[in-house]
Design a protein around this motif. Structure first.
Motif, PDB file in Angstrom:
ATOM      1  N   THR A   1      18.698   3.628  -7.452  1.00 57.51           N
ATOM      2  CA  THR A   1      17.986   4.754  -6.833  1.00 57.51           C
ATOM      3  C   THR A   1      16.464   4.622  -6.971  1.00 57.51           C
ATOM      4  N   ALA A   2      15.987   3.408  -6.898  1.00 58.99           N
ATOM      5  CA  ALA A   2      14.532   3.196  -6.996  1.00 58.99           C
ATOM      6  C   ALA A   2      13.792   3.997  -5.937  1.00 58.99           C
ATOM      7  N   TYR A   3      14.427   4.216  -4.791  1.00 64.07           N
ATOM      8  CA  TYR A   3      13.790   4.930  -3.674  1.00 64.07           C
ATOM      9  C   TYR A   3      13.363   6.348  -4.045  1.00 64.07           C
ATOM     10  N   GLU A   4      13.936   6.902  -5.105  1.00 61.00           N
ATOM     11  CA  GLU A   4      13.594   8.271  -5.480  1.00 61.00           C
ATOM     12  C   GLU A   4      12.121   8.402  -5.881  1.00 61.00           C
ATOM     13  N   ALA A   5      11.465   7.268  -6.162  1.00 59.84           N
ATOM     14  CA  ALA A   5      10.028   7.303  -6.445  1.00 59.84           C
ATOM     15  C   ALA A   5       9.233   7.674  -5.201  1.00 59.84           C
ATOM     16  N   GLY A   6       9.822   7.467  -4.023  1.00 61.64           N
ATOM     17  CA  GLY A   6       9.176   7.823  -2.764  1.00 61.64           C
ATOM     18  C   GLY A   6       8.367   6.695  -2.160  1.00 61.64           C
ATOM     19  N   TYR A   7       8.655   6.369  -0.885  1.00 59.86           N
ATOM     20  CA  TYR A   7       7.919   5.352  -0.145  1.00 59.86           C
ATOM     21  C   TYR A   7       7.335   6.005   1.105  1.00 59.86           C
ATOM     22  N   PHE A   8       6.102   5.646   1.408  1.00 57.60           N
ATOM     23  CA  PHE A   8       5.430   6.255   2.557  1.00 57.60           C
ATOM     24  C   PHE A   8       4.629   5.206   3.309  1.00 57.60           C
ATOM     25  N   MET A   9       4.726   5.208   4.626  1.00 56.93           N
ATOM     26  CA  MET A   9       3.866   4.370   5.452  1.00 56.93           C
ATOM     27  C   MET A   9       2.877   5.257   6.194  1.00 56.93           C
ATOM     28  N   LYS A  10       1.606   4.899   6.092  1.00 55.77           N
ATOM     29  CA  LYS A  10       0.573   5.675   6.759  1.00 55.77           C
ATOM     30  C   LYS A  10       0.682   5.528   8.284  1.00 55.77           C
ATOM     31  N   GLU A  11       0.003   6.400   8.981  1.00 47.56           N
ATOM     32  CA  GLU A  11       0.029   6.373  10.441  1.00 47.56           C
ATOM     33  C   GLU A  11      -0.574   5.061  10.960  1.00 47.56           C
ATOM     34  N   ILE A  12       0.030   4.504  11.989  1.00 51.38           N
ATOM     35  CA  ILE A  12      -0.477   3.280  12.608  1.00 51.38           C
ATOM     36  C   ILE A  12      -1.769   3.606  13.354  1.00 51.38           C
ATOM     37  N   SER A  13      -2.810   2.859  13.076  1.00 56.41           N
ATOM     38  CA  SER A  13      -4.124   3.120  13.653  1.00 56.41           C
ATOM     39  C   SER A  13      -4.196   2.627  15.096  1.00 56.41           C
ATOM     40  N   GLU A  14      -4.386   3.535  16.021  1.00 54.60           N
ATOM     41  CA  GLU A  14      -4.548   3.148  17.421  1.00 54.60           C
ATOM     42  C   GLU A  14      -5.870   2.430  17.629  1.00 54.60           C
ATOM     43  N   GLU A  15      -6.873   2.792  16.838  1.00 53.98           N
ATOM     44  CA  GLU A  15      -8.160   2.110  16.954  1.00 53.98           C
ATOM     45  C   GLU A  15      -8.028   0.633  16.611  1.00 53.98           C
ATOM     46  N   ILE A  16      -7.330   0.332  15.513  1.00 53.11           N
ATOM     47  CA  ILE A  16      -7.125  -1.064  15.125  1.00 53.11           C
ATOM     48  C   ILE A  16      -6.258  -1.773  16.156  1.00 53.11           C
ATOM     49  N   ASN A  17      -5.238  -1.095  16.644  1.00 56.89           N
ATOM     50  CA  ASN A  17      -4.353  -1.688  17.650  1.00 56.89           C
ATOM     51  C   ASN A  17      -5.123  -2.045  18.921  1.00 56.89           C
ATOM     52  N   ASN A  18      -6.006  -1.147  19.350  1.00 54.30           N
ATOM     53  CA  ASN A  18      -6.787  -1.403  20.562  1.00 54.30           C
ATOM     54  C   ASN A  18      -7.794  -2.540  20.359  1.00 54.30           C
ATOM     55  N   LYS A  19      -8.410  -2.571  19.179  1.00 51.52           N
ATOM     56  CA  LYS A  19      -9.325  -3.677  18.883  1.00 51.52           C
ATOM     57  C   LYS A  19      -8.578  -5.009  18.880  1.00 51.52           C
ATOM     58  N   SER A  20      -7.364  -4.989  18.362  1.00 48.64           N
ATOM     59  CA  SER A  20      -6.556  -6.204  18.352  1.00 48.64           C
ATOM     60  C   SER A  20      -6.323  -6.713  19.770  1.00 48.64           C
ATOM     61  N   LYS A  21      -5.962  -5.814  20.660  1.00 48.74           N
ATOM     62  CA  LYS A  21      -5.721  -6.216  22.050  1.00 48.74           C
ATOM     63  C   LYS A  21      -6.992  -6.775  22.686  1.00 48.74           C
ATOM     64  N   ASN A  22      -8.101  -6.084  22.462  1.00 51.78           N
ATOM     65  CA  ASN A  22      -9.354  -6.503  23.087  1.00 51.78           C
ATOM     66  C   ASN A  22      -9.816  -7.874  22.590  1.00 51.78           C
ATOM     67  N   PHE A  23      -9.797  -8.063  21.287  1.00 48.41           N
ATOM     68  CA  PHE A  23     -10.297  -9.321  20.748  1.00 48.41           C
ATOM     69  C   PHE A  23      -9.286 -10.457  20.884  1.00 48.41           C
ATOM     70  N   LYS A  24      -8.017 -10.124  21.030  1.00 46.85           N
ATOM     71  CA  LYS A  24      -7.048 -11.188  21.313  1.00 46.85           C
ATOM     72  C   LYS A  24      -7.322 -11.791  22.691  1.00 46.85           C
ATOM     73  N   GLU A  25      -7.697 -10.965  23.648  1.00 51.67           N
ATOM     74  CA  GLU A  25      -8.049 -11.485  24.974  1.00 51.67           C
ATOM     75  C   GLU A  25      -9.212 -12.461  24.883  1.00 51.67           C
ATOM     76  N   ILE A  26     -10.189 -12.116  24.050  1.00 54.58           N
ATOM     77  CA  ILE A  26     -11.336 -13.008  23.870  1.00 54.58           C
ATOM     78  C   ILE A  26     -10.907 -14.306  23.192  1.00 54.58           C
ATOM     79  N   ALA A  27     -10.074 -14.187  22.155  1.00 53.72           N
ATOM     80  CA  ALA A  27      -9.590 -15.376  21.448  1.00 53.72           C
ATOM     81  C   ALA A  27      -8.775 -16.272  22.371  1.00 53.72           C
ATOM     82  N   GLN A  28      -7.952 -15.662  23.211  1.00 56.13           N
ATOM     83  CA  GLN A  28      -7.150 -16.447  24.143  1.00 56.13           C
ATOM     84  C   GLN A  28      -8.035 -17.197  25.142  1.00 56.13           C
ATOM     85  N   LYS A  29      -9.143 -16.589  25.530  1.00 60.08           N
ATOM     86  CA  LYS A  29     -10.074 -17.265  26.428  1.00 60.08           C
ATOM     87  C   LYS A  29     -10.673 -18.489  25.751  1.00 60.08           C
ATOM     88  N   VAL A  30     -11.018 -18.352  24.462  1.00 61.68           N
ATOM     89  CA  VAL A  30     -11.543 -19.487  23.697  1.00 61.68           C
ATOM     90  C   VAL A  30     -10.510 -20.612  23.650  1.00 61.68           C
TER      91      VAL A  30
END
Length: 357
Positions: A76-105
């Motif tokens: 019952t280790a889970y009783e200590a509680g596990y939490f995942m923070k909200e996924i950042s849309e800002e980071i996700n959008n930056k990833s998409k934008n800069f991946k396009e640049i990296a792919q061009k390179v």
């Protein structure tokens, strides 16, 4: 039975509910109530083969509610509680934008473009974005650690945990070791011109300033690397690599995995950070991962290694899980399922090794 049934969680308040969008494993506790907090990092800027690693946190969270919380090994280790923070849309959008640049390179280099000025300019933009991501992860990790929580990171490609490892190494001034499970050594100085490539994470980790650098790197499952990486590994007394070929030869000659796992654990110091690229597994377990390589570990071997580490009395001070991907599809139920189960074991053993009396 669904894991959201609160009768399966005797120490949880049955009147407490939390949206699975902001939690994980169906555990109905807030971030403040949980001992272990995870940072999702939806980033895959420098990936060059498969895609979809930025979807990893989302598909893992979606699959996590199908896991029965009681675990044969950790109870019952889970009783200590596990939490995942909200996924950042800002980071996700930056990833998409800069991946396009990296792919061009990457495309310009593949086509042997003579426009070196443009290549250099775009590469510099990607490198700057990657440094900013590392700084963001470092800051967010420090917030979690300063709140007295155990830490985990869910990527994203394998470049994502650099800031986290730096923060945790600084917290434990007596030194930590990194247990690195991967198909790749990730010790290239740079890859395709990108200084914080997913192929360079362990080179970067082991070249951090001394106060931020782990005192030992132990690699397992490594089976795809270049000569530069092999030479780098051999040049460092603070790196021990259990290459996949000799490890499999030991098994084929009749040696037990228990003996090999004991050798791996013996190389690690008392405090251990686990950095787990899912392609360390045999690709049949997570086929959508970005750079699959034949060979590798079974899930049972990884679970046994975790239990051997815990039985040794060593402490897991943090972890990351990366490269769980959707591939060309928007969804990958099997990869998400496997990723969620590997993540759950990491959470459980982290709690167990930190709560020993």
């Amino acid at each position: 039975m669904s894991t959201t049934d609160t009768t399966r969680k005797p120490k949880f308040d049955a009147t407490t509910t939390i949206s699975s969008e902001f939690g994980i494993f169906g555990i109905p506790l807030s971030e403040q109530e949980c001992q272990l907090v995870m940072l999702p990092v939806p980033w895959e800027v420098t990936t060059s083969y498969g895609k979809g690693a930025s979807n990893g946190p989302r598909i893992i969270r979606q699959a996590s509610e199908q896991i029965d919380l009681f675990d044969f090994e950790t109870k019952t280790a889970y009783e200590a509680g596990y939490f995942m923070k909200e996924i950042s849309e800002e980071i996700n959008n930056k990833s998409k934008n800069f991946k396009e640049i990296a792919q061009k390179v990457i495309h310009m280099k593949t086509e042997q473009s003579d426009d070196q000025a443009t290549i250099d300019k775009l590469t510099a933009q990607v490198n700057q974005a990657s440094r900013e991501l590392t700084d963001w992860v470092y800051t967010e990790t420090k917030k979690i650690l300063n709140a007295g929580k155990l830490f985990g990171l869910v990527g994203g490609d394998h470049s994502t945990p650099l800031g986290a490892i730096k923060a945790i190494a600084e917290q434990h001034k007596d030194g930590i070791g990194v247990l690195h499970i991967d198909a790749h050594s990730d010790t290239r100085k740079a890859y395709q011109g990108f200084e914080q490539s997913h192929a360079s994470i362990m080179y970067n980790v082991m070249n951090l300033p001394e106060a931020s650098r782990p005192k030992k790197l132990v690699q397992v499952g490594i089976r795809d690397f270049c000569e530069e990486e092999f030479d780098f590994i051999k040049s460092r007394s603070d790196i021990k690599t259990f290459f996949d070929v000799p490890t499999k030869q030991r098994l084929l000659k009749g040696e037990s995995w228990a003996s090999i796992a004991a050798d791996i654990v013996a190389e690690l110091p008392q405090k251990v950070y686990i950095s787990f690229d899912i392609d360390g597994l045999d690709p049949r377990f997570c086929p959508s991962t970005g750079t699959p390589v034949i060979g590798g570990l079974s899930t049972d071997e990884v679970f046994f290694l975790f239990s051997t580490l815990a039985a040794s009395g060593k402490q897991i001070v943090g972890f990351d899980l990366n490269e769980v991907s959707t591939g060309e599809e928007e969804e990958s139920e099997w990869d998400g399922n496997v990723g969620a189960r590997m993540l759950y074991k990491l959470c459980n053993w982290s709690v167990v090794t930190n709560n020993k009396k």
